[in-house]
Design a protein around this motif. Structure first.
Motif, PDB file in Angstrom:
ATOM      1  N   ALA A 139      34.194  40.479  41.612  1.00 47.51           N
ATOM      2  CA  ALA A 139      34.999  40.057  40.419  1.00 47.51           C
ATOM      3  C   ALA A 139      35.693  41.662  39.707  1.00 47.51           C
ATOM      4  N   ASP A 140      34.697  42.385  39.374  1.00 49.75           N
ATOM      5  CA  ASP A 140      35.344  43.683  38.742  1.00 49.75           C
ATOM      6  C   ASP A 140      36.118  44.256  39.531  1.00 49.75           C
ATOM      7  N   HIS A 141      35.746  44.425  40.938  1.00 49.30           N
ATOM      8  CA  HIS A 141      36.638  45.209  41.982  1.00 49.30           C
ATOM      9  C   HIS A 141      37.982  44.230  42.346  1.00 49.30           C
ATOM     10  N   SER A 142      37.965  43.021  42.033  1.00 56.04           N
ATOM     11  CA  SER A 142      39.300  42.389  42.292  1.00 56.04           C
ATOM     12  C   SER A 142      40.057  42.722  40.875  1.00 56.04           C
ATOM     13  N   ARG A 143      39.418  42.577  39.881  1.00 51.00           N
ATOM     14  CA  ARG A 143      40.294  42.867  38.658  1.00 51.00           C
ATOM     15  C   ARG A 143      40.571  44.385  38.801  1.00 51.00           C
ATOM     16  N   ALA A 144      40.033  45.261  39.133  1.00 50.46           N
ATOM     17  CA  ALA A 144      40.448  46.745  39.247  1.00 50.46           C
ATOM     18  C   ALA A 144      41.388  46.630  40.166  1.00 50.46           C
TER      19      ALA A 144
END
Length: 197
Positions: A45-50
């Motif tokens: 999820a963090d990677h997708s948001r980034a």
């Protein structure tokens, strides 16, 4: 009461201990799977948001760049249009000035061995040197020239009409270059802040 034989007790203890270890191992494994699945989901999820933020940033930069490109393109078209109008205006002006050549040569007459005052004024106009009141050229006195017929080589040189015709073409070319340079300087001055980071 049933008493278990002595050898069953250690087997039963071992079996219970093994079952407990197996259960603990399965519980630990399930807990680890759950924990790492949650961490992996959080990382994903963090990677997708980034990636989403980076994509939005790139799209914003692209929109700003596209807008700057549009402005520069419009300014370039405006400069091109101005240059085209200037060129047409110079052609009209030079054509009008060329029509004055025969009159200037005729007014000066054969008294001069080169360009007379009228021809010189027209020469300066053809080259783009427009005098504020034409008062910067004194009136010529043909009497101080000497005898025009005694001047050597006037028949072999360029006539005043030829000199004025050349000045018209050369003056138009110079004025077009000046107009282009001025337009490019204005374009550069208008776009300079946009180009610098």
């Amino acid at each position: 009461m049933n008493v278990l034989p002595w050898w069953v007790k250690p087997l039963l203890t071992t079996a219970l201990a093994g079952a407990a270890l197996y259960s603990a191992d399965q519980f630990g494994y399930q807990r680890a799977v759950t924990l790492y699945t949650a961490k992996l989901s959080t990382a994903d999820a963090d990677h997708s948001r980034a990636l989403l933020r980076l994509t939005e940033q790139r799209l914003t930069e692209q929109a700003v760049t596209q807008e700057a490109y549009q402005r520069l393109n419009e300014q370039a078209h405006q400069v091109s249009w101005e240059l085209l109008l200037t060129k047409q205006q110079l052609e009209v002006t030079q054509r009008q000035l060329k029509q004055r050549i025969p009159n200037a040569v005729r007014t000066d007459g054969p008294r001069f061995t080169g360009l007379g005052p009228d021809s010189l004024r027209l020469y300066r106009q053809l080259l783009g040197y427009y005098a504020s009141g034409e008062a910067d050229l004194p009136a010529a006195d043909a009497g101080h020239v000497g005898k025009a017929a005694a001047a050597a080589g006037t028949e072999a040189g360029l006539s005043p009409a030829d000199l004025l015709d050349h000045a018209a073409d050369y003056g138009q070319w110079c004025q077009q270059l000046d107009a282009q340079l001025s337009a490019y300087i204005r374009l550069h001055s208008a776009t300079e802040p946009e180009v610098q980071p």
